[in-house]
Write an enzyme that holds these catalytic residues in place. Structure first.
Site, PDB file in Angstrom:
ATOM      1  CE  LYS A  20      43.522  34.104  34.532  1.00  0.00           C
ATOM      2  NZ  LYS A  20      44.181  35.407  34.645  1.00  0.00           N
ATOM      3  CG  ASN A  52      52.052  42.348  41.047  1.00  0.00           C
ATOM      4  OD1 ASN A  52      51.425  43.277  41.521  1.00  0.00           O
ATOM      5  ND2 ASN A  52      52.078  41.140  41.610  1.00  0.00           N
ATOM      6  CG  ASP A  65      51.054  33.502  38.817  1.00  0.00           C
ATOM      7  OD1 ASP A  65      50.189  33.338  39.698  1.00  0.00           O
ATOM      8  OD2 ASP A  65      50.815  34.044  37.715  1.00  0.00           O
ATOM      9  CG  PHE A  78      39.452  41.401  41.370  1.00  0.00           C
ATOM     10  CD1 PHE A  78      38.626  41.047  42.424  1.00  0.00           C
ATOM     11  CD2 PHE A  78      39.290  42.646  40.774  1.00  0.00           C
ATOM     12  CE1 PHE A  78      37.649  41.923  42.878  1.00  0.00           C
ATOM     13  CE2 PHE A  78      38.312  43.518  41.226  1.00  0.00           C
ATOM     14  CZ  PHE A  78      37.492  43.167  42.275  1.00  0.00           C
TER      15      PHE A  78
HETATM   16  N1  CTP Z   1      45.454  34.031  42.714  1.00  0.00           N
HETATM   17  C1  CTP Z   1      45.719  33.363  43.897  1.00  0.00           C
HETATM   18  N2  CTP Z   1      46.942  32.767  44.087  1.00  0.00           N
HETATM   19  C2  CTP Z   1      47.872  32.792  43.118  1.00  0.00           C
HETATM   20  C3  CTP Z   1      47.606  33.460  41.897  1.00  0.00           C
HETATM   21  C4  CTP Z   1      46.393  34.074  41.734  1.00  0.00           C
HETATM   22  O1  CTP Z   1      44.863  33.351  44.777  1.00  0.00           O
HETATM   23  N3  CTP Z   1      49.043  32.200  43.319  1.00  0.00           N
HETATM   24  C5  CTP Z   1      44.139  34.688  42.549  1.00  0.00           C
HETATM   25  C6  CTP Z   1      44.245  36.177  42.371  1.00  0.00           C
HETATM   26  O2  CTP Z   1      44.192  36.867  43.624  1.00  0.00           O
HETATM   27  C7  CTP Z   1      43.033  36.497  41.521  1.00  0.00           C
HETATM   28  C8  CTP Z   1      42.839  35.230  40.684  1.00  0.00           C
HETATM   29  O3  CTP Z   1      43.562  34.199  41.362  1.00  0.00           O
HETATM   30  O4  CTP Z   1      41.868  36.674  42.259  1.00  0.00           O
HETATM   31  C9  CTP Z   1      43.333  35.344  39.289  1.00  0.00           C
HETATM   32  O5  CTP Z   1      44.683  35.746  39.303  1.00  0.00           O
HETATM   33  P1  CTP Z   1      45.499  35.965  37.959  1.00  0.00           P
HETATM   34  O6  CTP Z   1      46.884  36.420  38.310  1.00  0.00           O
HETATM   35  O7  CTP Z   1      44.684  36.808  37.032  1.00  0.00           O
HETATM   36  O8  CTP Z   1      45.488  34.531  37.342  1.00  0.00           O
HETATM   37  P2  CTP Z   1      46.485  33.337  37.399  1.00  0.00           P
HETATM   38  O9  CTP Z   1      45.817  32.246  38.149  1.00  0.00           O
HETATM   39  O10 CTP Z   1      47.830  33.759  37.901  1.00  0.00           O
HETATM   40  O11 CTP Z   1      46.554  32.888  35.853  1.00  0.00           O
HETATM   41  P3  CTP Z   1      47.407  33.457  34.608  1.00  0.00           P
HETATM   42  O12 CTP Z   1      48.828  33.525  35.078  1.00  0.00           O
HETATM   43  O13 CTP Z   1      47.158  32.387  33.592  1.00  0.00           O
HETATM   44  O14 CTP Z   1      46.827  34.767  34.210  1.00  0.00           O
END
Ligand code: CTP
Length: 404
Positions: free
Chosen positions: A342, A211, A280, A328
């Site tokens: 979240k 990303n 993700d 974040f």
């Molecule tokens: N995060 C994490 N582990 C993951 C994905 C996200 O620890 N596998 C943490 C990120 O570091 C951030 C928070 O979760 O602090 C939110 O991440 P974000 O990418 O915004 O959210 P997601 O949980 O991936 O949800 P969505 O895809 O629905 O936006």
């Protein structure tokens, strides 16, 4: 909070070392951070750099002679010592260090060092044999006993061709130390774990899924926490940024590696800040050989979910607020609703939501516009700020939550 250096009087003592030319740039950088800079050039320093250079860059008179005083002027060493918020000696030569350690008052700089009640910071820079000599080491130890802060020189090639410790530190290292003089030490005794940057999910030896995260926000959080006295562990994905000084950094590539490092290290940590943009998903399989377009039969990529690190920490934390969990979320729509969702689903204490639709906030840029949501249902919207300042505002709130 604007820059911690805003309107601070920094007296910069430049002494006789070839590294003197490097601090010309430091004067400009200090001014950019809002400080007023007055330079004292020692006799040795003046052999390397002209007073005119520092006068032009600082916009102030350069002091190079204790006895050059007209009847109308105030006594320079007393006046400089009184008005100074920080005496920074950079580069500090072996001779200037010896003079200060002995309490000599035979030039303007050593006299100001004796007369000032402001903090004194030294950046030794000299040939490595001179630096390692027991006389210099004893002098440095004595100055540390007096309360002077001494920034260790960097190790590397010297101007004379020798290798070893003795190089002037990079500006960002000195800047961090200077900032720590002026920011509250409200994280002293605390351990914090910060994640930063993207993760790379390899497809083959050449390609990966990732990303746009640059790591700037996470690195700013790590630097700010270290300035405020915390013991900082930074688990970072691949970035092009210099590692913040004074921080224990662990470099990872994939989300699974980040998960393993965070889960192995979070016990005993007071605050976990997950600024990383974790992928993700990862490709279902990773080819050991480069995938060839001629041999690729389908144009579909099958993926599997990566573990959610923050969700795991939130589950383990249960109903208590320790460690404090800070997430974040980079959002392009429904920011507050998504942030709250979240915060709830991952059982966080604080969620920092940033809008990635503007060109001045979010990925890759030096500024950010965030809203902080906490478990008390408080919402705090911050204006557009540098990522550095945003980091300090996040810590302000985290410290308030930590202290109940
Ligand atoms: N995060 C994490 N582990 C993951 C994905 C996200 O620890 N596998 C943490 C990120 O570091 C951030 C928070 O979760 O602090 C939110 O991440 P974000 O990418 O915004 O959210 P997601 O949980 O991936 O949800 P969505 O895809 O629905 O936006």
């Amino acid at each position: 909070m604007s820059s911690p250096l805003a309107d601070k009087n920094i007296v910069l003592g430049v002494t006789g070392s070839i590294a003197a030319y490097k601090v010309a740039d430091w004067v400009r950088a200090l001014k950019r951070d809002g400080a007023r800079v007055t330079v004292i050039l020692s006799k040795g320093g003046a052999r390397f750099m002209s007073p005119l250079t520092f006068a032009a860059l600082s916009g102030n008179h350069v002091y190079d002679d204790m006895f050059a005083i007209t009847a109308a002027e105030k006594i320079p060493h007393i006046e400089l010592a009184k008005q100074c918020d920080l005496l920074l000696v950079a580069p500090a030569s072996a001779g200037s260090i010896a003079r200060m350690a002995q309490g000599l008052a035979d030039d303007l700089l050593s006299t100001v060092a004796l007369a000032t009640e402001a903090p004194v910071m030294l950046c030794p820079a000299m040939n490595s044999k001179m630096y390692l000599h027991p006389a210099t080491q004893t002098n440095i130890a004595r100055l540390e006993e007096y309360g002077y802060k001494v920034i260790k020189p960097e190790v590397g090639a010297m101007a004379c061709g020798d290798e070893g410790p003795g190089r002037l530190p990079e500006w960002h290292v000195a800047r961090n130390a200077i900032f720590s003089t002026f920011v509250p030490q409200d994280l002293a005794g605390r351990s914090v774990l910060i994640t930063a940057g993207p993760t790379w999910e390899p497809l083959d030896p050449v390609r990966f899924l990732s990303n746009r995260s640059s790591g700037k926000m996470g690195y700013a959080l790590a630097a700010a926490a270290s300035q405020r006295g915390a013991k900082v562990t930074l688990v970072t994905g691949p970035t092009a940024l210099p590692l913040p000084s004074g921080v224990n950094s662990i470099q990872i590539t994939t989300a699974q590696e980040m998960y393993d490092e965070v889960i192995n290290r979070y016990e005993g940590i007071d605050v976990v800040v997950k600024a990383a943009a974790v992928s993700d998903f990862r490709p279902d399989s990773q080819s050991t050989q480069k995938l060839k377009k001629s041999s690729t039969t389908a144009n579909t990529l099958t993926l599997q979910a990566n573990p959610d690190i923050l969700h795991t920490l939130g589950e383990r934390k249960g109903k208590c607020h320790y460690p404090l969990l800070v997430g974040f979320a980079a959002e392009s729509e429904n920011h507050i609703e998504e942030g709250r969702r979240k915060l709830r689903e991952k059982n966080l204490d604080l969620m920092v939501v940033n809008d990635i639709t503007g060109t001045d906030c979010g990925f890759g840029v030096d500024t950010n516009r965030v809203t902080m949501l906490d478990y008390n249902d408080t919402t705090e919207e911050l204006p557009l700020l540098s990522k550095e300042e945003t980091a300090h505002r996040v810590w302000d709130r985290a410290v308030r939550l930590l202290n109940g």
